[in-house]
Design an enzyme around this catalytic site. Structure first.
Site, PDB file in Angstrom:
ATOM      1  N   ASP A 233       0.812  -1.213   0.000  1.00 13.03           N
ATOM      2  CA  ASP A 233       0.000   0.000   0.000  1.00 13.03           C
ATOM      3  C   ASP A 233       0.847   1.264   0.000  1.00 13.03           C
ATOM      4  OD1 ASP A 233      -2.548  -0.823  -0.328  1.00 13.03           O
ATOM      5  OD2 ASP A 233      -3.228  -0.412   1.707  1.00 13.03           O
TER       6      ASP A 233
ATOM      7  N   SER B 179     -10.636  -7.354  10.510  1.00 11.03           N
ATOM      8  CA  SER B 179     -10.658  -8.800  10.747  1.00 11.03           C
ATOM      9  C   SER B 179     -11.625  -9.170  11.861  1.00 11.03           C
ATOM     10  CB  SER B 179      -9.246  -9.296  11.078  1.00 11.03           C
ATOM     11  OG  SER B 179      -8.403  -9.144   9.958  1.00 11.03           O
TER      12      SER B 179
END
Length: 709
Positions: free
Chosen positions: A151, A448
């Site tokens: 990223d 998550s």
């Protein structure tokens, strides 16, 4: 303890062979002890609350506001304690038998996802060691694919990845030939003893040769890093590349075994300042789409960039559950504990999270399974697309082995990479369902945890496996600043879920069992500890200063109730620590950091959420710094708290410590004059406890003031 063997069967050449792949042990002794303690502690807590409420309405001379606030704080403590008991209701542990998996069994594809964002905060060599250890998993290489999401769009990371792949061509055959367990190069070359290996001249020579190549690899990457003028590119197009490793390590040796490598793909998704970034969840969803066009493995392993594979058999261990036809249809993922290689002996920041991975996850495993922990889990791809009974939507894409992908012609490779770049573009997700209730969710920064919560709400189950040898090891925070930055993000993200329509006490309880909802409720509402601790750190002290009692007299029967609640709570925690092999120092460190983090990190997490809701602040992602500072490491190993850079976080705790000390000194004189020791004993004890908890911070402030002089 009750052990249950779980059997899995396979058909091979029209013959059914039965294999015991895994078993679970119901921790009966712990269950009985826990339930008896729950009954006892809950009864005494009800008596305590009865005392508070009845005296509030009947005691005319009581300070109404102070009494009401202290009652609210105790109700918060009771509420969170009640949620915690779900973890203790039915704990169990699991073991696997990987030797029972048939040697010639056709295992399905496995895709490994690794995400990184900034080479300054996430050292490139740590990331590369994670990649190399993933490539070296004990899994058919043609069925294994590793995807790195960058990223940061850093050319340093891409260069290092090519070097890592080239080194792996020599490293993997070495690991397989000598049956190396520690397949992270940095960890292996740092070993004092090379496991249980038979050290021969051939082994030593090969090891020295590889160590020399590894050190050259490190120097090359470090040189690129030192010469870099830009580490992260915030405005860039998407980029995808299949790594072939055509670098200096590809010499003229003709080693067929070294060329049989898993697939390695680099992905840097498009990033534009005007488009939502979606942080780690966006990166994982991009890898999910891209990997479907390449290998499309039915199973995924998600790793933090610093979390290397410490046991190459972890994939086979997870498959002992995923291959079970009785368990597999509803099994979403197998979660391994997060463990760290740089934990100090004292562990003053409780980085090992013993309570979570030794108590809470085992407890959740007894009620349909643990939550996703952000890393170190083997996830079924199908689970991200719907409920257990829904059609497997991802199976429409063909699975490809790494051998097939490596044989692509130039035109085929260009075509698939072009499609991958499209899938990694900003516009792809526009007006789609990506990131909503399916895939990795965008509803919370804790992608998550929230995704795992939604999976359980849709009927999926999970299992927790904590083998003797840690399957994954990472690098944990070693100073207060990084620990609290992480906690602020967690607290804000968790409480955001709790105050949304996805609250486990409303949305969750209608879709899962009450016990499982309580477990998620604990995670999501534990930032409320900040409110309870702030009240407990202010009101009793001010009342102590003015000689106003808030607790029963020492000789009163009600004092027995209060002291019993306190002793029961700490006794339970102490028992859990000691029975798990810990010490009283371990228990004290956990107690102390729990209070410190609640008053500082959780407090700022609540404030952070309020500022987002009010529009004062936009949602941002704080990347945890994983670069190790030698001075900080030295302090951490000595057991000294490091508050450098954490001044803002320490304001609440500093204020409470100063207030407590001032009120204690001022109130002590009044007690001596009035001689009301019995009435004020509870507040005296509380003040002394706060002094003990805040001692490391006071010590740090005194050291800093001496340096300034």
């Amino acid at each position: 303890m009750e052990t249950v063997a779980l059997v899995s069967s396979y058909d091979k050449e029209d013959m059914a062979s039965t294999k015991v792949l895994h078993s679970c042990t119901i921790l009966t002794h712990r269950i009985i002890t826990n339930r008896l303690h729950i009954l006892f502690h809950f009864t005494v807590t009800l008596l305590l609350l009865y005392y508070r409420i009845s005296h509030f309405f009947n005691g005319n001379s009581l300070p109404a506001l102070s009494w009401a606030l202290i009652t609210i704080s105790e109700i918060i403590f009771t509420f969170i304690w009640c949620l915690t008991q779900a973890f203790r209701w039915r704990p169990l542990s699991r073991t696997v038998s990987i030797d029972e998996i048939p040697a010639n069994m056709n295992l399905e594809g496995l895709d490994v996802f690794v995400c990184t964002a900034d080479p300054q905060k996430e050292p490139t060599m740590e990331v590369m060691n994670t990649i190399i250890s993933a490539l070296a998993l004990d899994y058919p290489p043609e069925k294994l694919a590793v995807y790195l999401s960058d990223d940061g769009g850093s050319y340093i990371t891409l260069y290092a990845l090519k070097e890592a792949f080239a080194f792996s061509k020599r490293w993997l055959p070495f690991c397989m030939k000598y049956r190396i367990k520690t397949r992270c190069p940095e960890a292996f070359f740092s070993l004092a003893k090379y496991e249980e290996l038979s050290i021969t001249d051939e082994f030593s020579a090969k090891k020295d040769e590889l160590e020399m190549k590894y050190n050259l690899f490190k120097r090359n990457v470090e040189k690129i890093y030192e010469d870099a003028s830009n580490y992260v590119v915030f405005d860039r197009p998407a980029h995808a590349e299949i790594i072939h490793g055509d670098t200096y390590m590809d010499d003229n040796e003709n080693d067929e075994e070294s060329t049989k490598m898993p697939l390695l793909v680099y992905v840097s998704r498009e990033r534009r300042p005007s488009n939502p970034h979606r942080f780690k969840a966006g990166a994982l969803n991009t890898l999910l789409r891209v990997s479907e066009k390449f290998s499309n493995g039915p199973y995924l392993l998600v790793l933090d960039c610093d979390k290397y594979c410490n046991d190459p058999t972890s994939a086979r261990q997870a498959m002992c559950f995923h291959l079970d036809p009785q368990m597999s249809p509803s099994l979403a993922f197998v979660q391994f504990p997060q463990m760290f290689y740089n934990i100090s002996k004292n562990d003053i920041y409780d980085n090992q999270a013993r309570s979570a991975y030794r108590i809470k996850w085992q407890g959740m495993d007894g009620i349909r399974g643990p939550s996703l922990s952000g890393t170190s889990f083997y996830l079924k791809r199908k689970a991200l697309y719907g409920s257990p009974n829904c059609e497997d939507k991802h199976s429409s894409e063909a699975q490809r082995t790494s051998d097939e992908l490596m044989k692509f012609s130039s035109e085929e490779e260009i075509a698939i990479l072009k499609e991958a770049k499209h899938l990694a573009s900003c516009n792809y997700e526009r007006n789609t369902k990506w990131g909503e209730e399916a895939r990795f969710s965008y509803e919370s920064l804790l992608e998550s945890t929230f995704t795992g919560y939604l999976l359980h709400c849709r009927g999926w189950t999970s299992v927790y496996l904590c083998p003797t040898r840690p399957c994954f090891l990472g690098c944990t925070t070693i100073d207060m600043k990084d620990a609290l930055v992480q906690l602020v993000k967690w607290s804000s993200g968790l409480l955001q879920i709790g105050l949304s329509r996805f609250s486990p006490l409303s949305y969750g309880v209608s879709r899962m069992s009450i016990l499982q909802s309580m477990c998620y409720g604990y995670f999501i509402y534990q930032p409320l500890y900040a409110i309870a601790f702030l009240i407990y750190g202010i009101i009793p002290q001010l009342c102590f200063l003015y000689g106003i009692p808030l607790y029963p007299k020492v000789l009163s029967p009600w004092f027995v109730v209060f002291s019993t609640v306190y002793l029961s709570a700490i006794g339970q925690q102490l028992h859990e620590v000691l029975s798990d092999g810990g010490t009283t120092l371990t228990w004290w460190n956990e107690q102390r950091i729990w209070v410190i983090k609640s008053v500082s990190g959780s407090c700022f997490g609540c404030l952070d959420l309020f500022m987002k809701w009010s529009g004062i602040k936009k949602t941002t992602f704080r990347l945890t710094n994983k670069a190790v500072d030698k001075d900080k490491l030295e302090k951490y190993e000595k057991g000294e708290f490091d508050f450098q850079g954490a001044t803002m976080f320490m304001i609440p705790l500093s204020a409470l410590a100063i207030l407590n000390m001032a009120c204690f000194i001022g109130g002590l004189g009044g007690i001596i004059l009035r001689r009301n020791y019995e009435e004020m004993f509870g507040q005296i004890f509380l003040s002394l406890f706060i002094m003990a908890v805040s001692y490391p911070m006071i010590q740090g402030l005194l050291k800093r003031s001496k340096k300034e002089k």
